[in-house]
Design an enzyme around this catalytic site. Structure first.
Site, short mmCIF file in Angstrom:
data_model
loop_
_atom_site.label_atom_id
_atom_site.label_comp_id
_atom_site.label_asym_id
_atom_site.label_seq_id
_atom_site.Cartn_x
_atom_site.Cartn_y
_atom_site.Cartn_z
N GLY A 11 21.34 41.48 -29.45
CA GLY A 11 22.58 41.71 -28.70
C GLY A 11 23.77 41.93 -29.60
CB SER A 129 31.84 30.96 -23.32
OG SER A 129 32.90 31.77 -22.88
CE1 TYR A 153 28.19 33.45 -19.91
CE2 TYR A 153 30.59 33.43 -19.84
CZ TYR A 153 29.41 33.51 -20.56
OH TYR A 153 29.45 33.65 -21.92
CE LYS A 157 27.02 31.08 -22.42
NZ LYS A 157 25.93 31.25 -23.37
P1 NAD Z 1 24.47 40.39 -25.37
O1 NAD Z 1 24.11 40.58 -23.94
O2 NAD Z 1 24.83 41.57 -26.17
O3 NAD Z 1 23.30 39.60 -26.12
C1 NAD Z 1 22.42 38.72 -25.46
C2 NAD Z 1 21.01 39.06 -25.90
O4 NAD Z 1 20.11 38.17 -25.23
C3 NAD Z 1 20.58 40.48 -25.53
O5 NAD Z 1 19.97 41.09 -26.64
C4 NAD Z 1 19.59 40.29 -24.40
O6 NAD Z 1 18.62 41.31 -24.35
C5 NAD Z 1 19.00 38.93 -24.75
N1 NAD Z 1 18.46 38.21 -23.59
C6 NAD Z 1 19.03 38.04 -22.37
N2 NAD Z 1 18.20 37.32 -21.58
C7 NAD Z 1 17.10 37.04 -22.32
C8 NAD Z 1 15.90 36.33 -22.06
N3 NAD Z 1 15.65 35.78 -20.86
N4 NAD Z 1 14.98 36.24 -23.04
C9 NAD Z 1 15.21 36.79 -24.26
N5 NAD Z 1 16.34 37.48 -24.56
C10 NAD Z 1 17.26 37.60 -23.60
O7 NAD Z 1 25.65 39.30 -25.40
P2 NAD Z 1 26.58 38.84 -26.59
O8 NAD Z 1 27.95 39.32 -26.31
O9 NAD Z 1 25.95 39.15 -27.88
O10 NAD Z 1 26.58 37.27 -26.32
C11 NAD Z 1 25.68 36.39 -26.98
C12 NAD Z 1 25.90 34.99 -26.46
O11 NAD Z 1 27.27 34.62 -26.66
C13 NAD Z 1 25.63 34.83 -24.97
O12 NAD Z 1 25.01 33.59 -24.76
C14 NAD Z 1 27.02 34.83 -24.37
O13 NAD Z 1 27.08 34.09 -23.16
C15 NAD Z 1 27.84 34.16 -25.46
N6 NAD Z 1 29.26 34.54 -25.42
C16 NAD Z 1 29.61 35.85 -25.43
C17 NAD Z 1 30.97 36.19 -25.34
C18 NAD Z 1 31.40 37.65 -25.32
O14 NAD Z 1 32.50 37.92 -24.85
N7 NAD Z 1 30.59 38.59 -25.82
C19 NAD Z 1 31.93 35.20 -25.27
C20 NAD Z 1 31.54 33.86 -25.29
C21 NAD Z 1 30.19 33.54 -25.36
N1 UFG Z 2 41.55 43.77 -19.04
C1 UFG Z 2 42.20 44.90 -18.59
N2 UFG Z 2 41.44 45.98 -18.25
C2 UFG Z 2 40.08 45.99 -18.34
C3 UFG Z 2 39.43 44.82 -18.82
C4 UFG Z 2 40.20 43.73 -19.15
O1 UFG Z 2 43.42 44.92 -18.47
O2 UFG Z 2 39.44 47.00 -18.01
C5 UFG Z 2 42.36 42.62 -19.44
C6 UFG Z 2 42.05 41.35 -18.71
O3 UFG Z 2 42.77 41.25 -17.50
C7 UFG Z 2 42.43 40.27 -19.73
C8 UFG Z 2 42.11 40.95 -21.08
O4 UFG Z 2 42.09 42.34 -20.81
O5 UFG Z 2 43.82 40.04 -19.69
C9 UFG Z 2 40.75 40.53 -21.65
O6 UFG Z 2 39.76 40.73 -20.65
P1 UFG Z 2 38.20 40.73 -21.01
O7 UFG Z 2 37.47 41.07 -19.75
O8 UFG Z 2 37.94 41.57 -22.19
O9 UFG Z 2 37.94 39.23 -21.46
P2 UFG Z 2 38.16 37.86 -20.68
O10 UFG Z 2 39.14 37.05 -21.47
O11 UFG Z 2 38.43 38.07 -19.26
O12 UFG Z 2 36.71 37.19 -20.77
C10 UFG Z 2 35.86 37.32 -21.92
C11 UFG Z 2 34.42 37.28 -21.45
C12 UFG Z 2 34.08 35.93 -20.92
C13 UFG Z 2 34.41 34.90 -21.96
C14 UFG Z 2 35.85 34.99 -22.35
C15 UFG Z 2 36.18 33.99 -23.43
O13 UFG Z 2 34.18 38.26 -20.45
O14 UFG Z 2 32.72 35.84 -20.63
O15 UFG Z 2 36.13 36.30 -22.83
O16 UFG Z 2 35.24 34.04 -24.43
F1 UFG Z 2 34.18 33.67 -21.48
#
Ligand code: NAD
Ligand code: UFG
Length: 346
Positions: A11, A129, A153, A157
């Site tokens: 991912g 998160s 979600y 977590k």
């Molecule tokens: P991502 O979706 O790119 O990566 C997740 C990976 O897990 C993917 O490769 C997917 O194929 C794999 N996966 C999903 N379900 C699976 C399963 N059942 N078995 C095996 N593999 C599986 O997401 P990411 O942005 O890289 O996020 C990674 C982690 O960080 C996640 O747990 C997410 O909740 C957490 N996180 C992400 C963000 C963000 O904004 N990207 C913020 C806070 C926390």
């Molecule tokens: N936003 C826009 N337009 C868009 C998308 C987002 O204006 O098309 C704004 C949102 O309203 C917010 C900011 O951009 O003010 C950031 O939004 P994101 O959707 O990029 O991120 P969030 O802070 O809402 O949430 C993300 C992940 C969550 C995670 C959180 C903190 O989606 O899963 O960051 O890690 F929990």
């Protein structure tokens, strides 16, 4: 050098962390079902790591929830520690399909911990998160702030964080880091790996970069009446390479120190508004990015910013890359890969 299991290693955050861990000399088994990623990401990680480090990554295609797939991953090599990224992460989707989120995020993590117990592995870094702070009472947010999720979600977590605390309390010897990420963005500076969300992006950065590259006509800015300096939402954006480096640091601390439960915010400590991000991205890509100011998105909050001081002290780590670097590297990825890693069937 350690032998590590990386769940979800294909991912967005996992792929960048795999590269940093390979470069730090570790050997990796990646378990991923590619439900939200492409094998091409890992191929490019191996290419970037080079002919010496690249082959130290071994892939098991499988599902976190499957005891048989987990057994295969743990049988591939004697695993010393796990970095657990696999899971689902879209807030809106979690509201629409909560059972899937509880299944993958909670049952998947439970299955992983059960497999770790079976093989005697007690070291894990978990992707938590900032979403679990919900609507924070004040910013910056310290780890002592109330955990108060506002969507399935976030609850999933928080539940996994609790499960990890429970296993730590059940027997000595566990080494656990719960890393609460703020907003991970950007890409490897080579532009070879980056974020490739399936379908229409939910998050600001991938949407903005797809507008900049011409895949979408314009960005919607959700809300211009927030109580912030310019009225748009403020977030703490962290470069994915800084985040990857935070995982390397957390693993090193866990393995060097006595068993413990660490809970750390990973963020920059700086807040940036949507309009500041748009302006920085325009500078990086060299052209205006069309946007419209539209009403607030349900469930959003005005501002979330990390207090990262505990992580800085405990990990001897801090973010190195600013918003300019985030936009430059994000644009390097998006402009060289307008369609991401290519079709994934979604
Ligand atoms: P991502 O979706 O790119 O990566 C997740 C990976 O897990 C993917 O490769 C997917 O194929 C794999 N996966 C999903 N379900 C699976 C399963 N059942 N078995 C095996 N593999 C599986 O997401 P990411 O942005 O890289 O996020 C990674 C982690 O960080 C996640 O747990 C997410 O909740 C957490 N996180 C992400 C963000 C963000 O904004 N990207 C913020 C806070 C926390
Ligand atoms: N936003 C826009 N337009 C868009 C998308 C987002 O204006 O098309 C704004 C949102 O309203 C917010 C900011 O951009 O003010 C950031 O939004 P994101 O959707 O990029 O991120 P969030 O802070 O809402 O949430 C993300 C992940 C969550 C995670 C959180 C903190 O989606 O899963 O960051 O890690 F929990």
């Amino acid at each position: 050098m350690s032998q590590l299991l990386i769940t979800g290693g294909a991912g967005f955050i996992g792929s960048h962390t795999c590269l940093v861990l390979l470069e730090a000399g570790h050997r990796l088994v990646v378990l991923d079902d590619f439900s939200n990623s492409s094998p091409e990401a890992l191929r490019r990680v191996q290419e970037l790591a080079g002919p010496l480090a690249g082959p130290r990554l071994q892939l098991i295609e499988g599902d976190l929830r499957s005891p048989a797939d987990l057994a295969q991953a743990f049988a591939a090599a004697p695993i010393e520690a796990v970095v657990h990224f696999a899971g689902l992460k879209a807030v809106g989707e979690s509201v629409a399909d909560p059972l899937r989120y509880w299944d993958v995020n909670l049952s998947g993590s439970r299955a992983l911990l059960a497999a770790m117990v079976q093989v005697g592995c007690r070291t894990i870094v978990f992707s938590s998160s900032a979403t679990l702070y919900g609507s924070p009472e004040s910013v910056p947010i310290a780890e002592t702030a109330r955990v108060a999720p506002v969507n399935p979600y976030g609850y999933s977590k928080a539940a996994v964080e609790q499960m990890l605390a429970d296993v730590c309390a059940s027997e000595p010897g566990w080494r656990v880091a719960r890393l609460r990420y703020f907003n991970p963005v950007g890409a490897h500076p080579s532009g070879r790996i980056g974020e490739d969300p399936g379908g229409i992006p939910n998050n600001l950065f991938p949407f903005l970069s797809q507008v900049a590259v011409g895949r979408r006509p314009s960005l919607q800015v959700f809300g211009s009446d927030w109580p912030t300096a310019d009225g748009t939402g403020v977030r703490d954006y962290i470069h994915v390479m800084d985040l990857a480096d935070g995982h390397r640091a957390a693993l090193e601390v866990l393995m060097a120190e006595p068993p413990q439960l660490l809970t750390l915010n990973l963020g920059s400590g700086r807040g940036q508004s949507v309009l500041e991000v748009v302006a920085a991205f325009e500078r990086a890509c060299g052209s205006p990015v069309p946007y419209d100011l539209v009403p607030r998105r349900p469930g959003d909050v005005a501002a979330t910013v990390a207090d990262p001081s505990l992580a800085e002290r405990r990990l001897a780590w801090r973010t190195q890359r600013d918003l300019e670097a985030i936009c430059r590297d994000g644009w390097a990825w998006q402009s060289a890969n307008p369609q991401g890693y290519g079709p994934r069937g979604d």
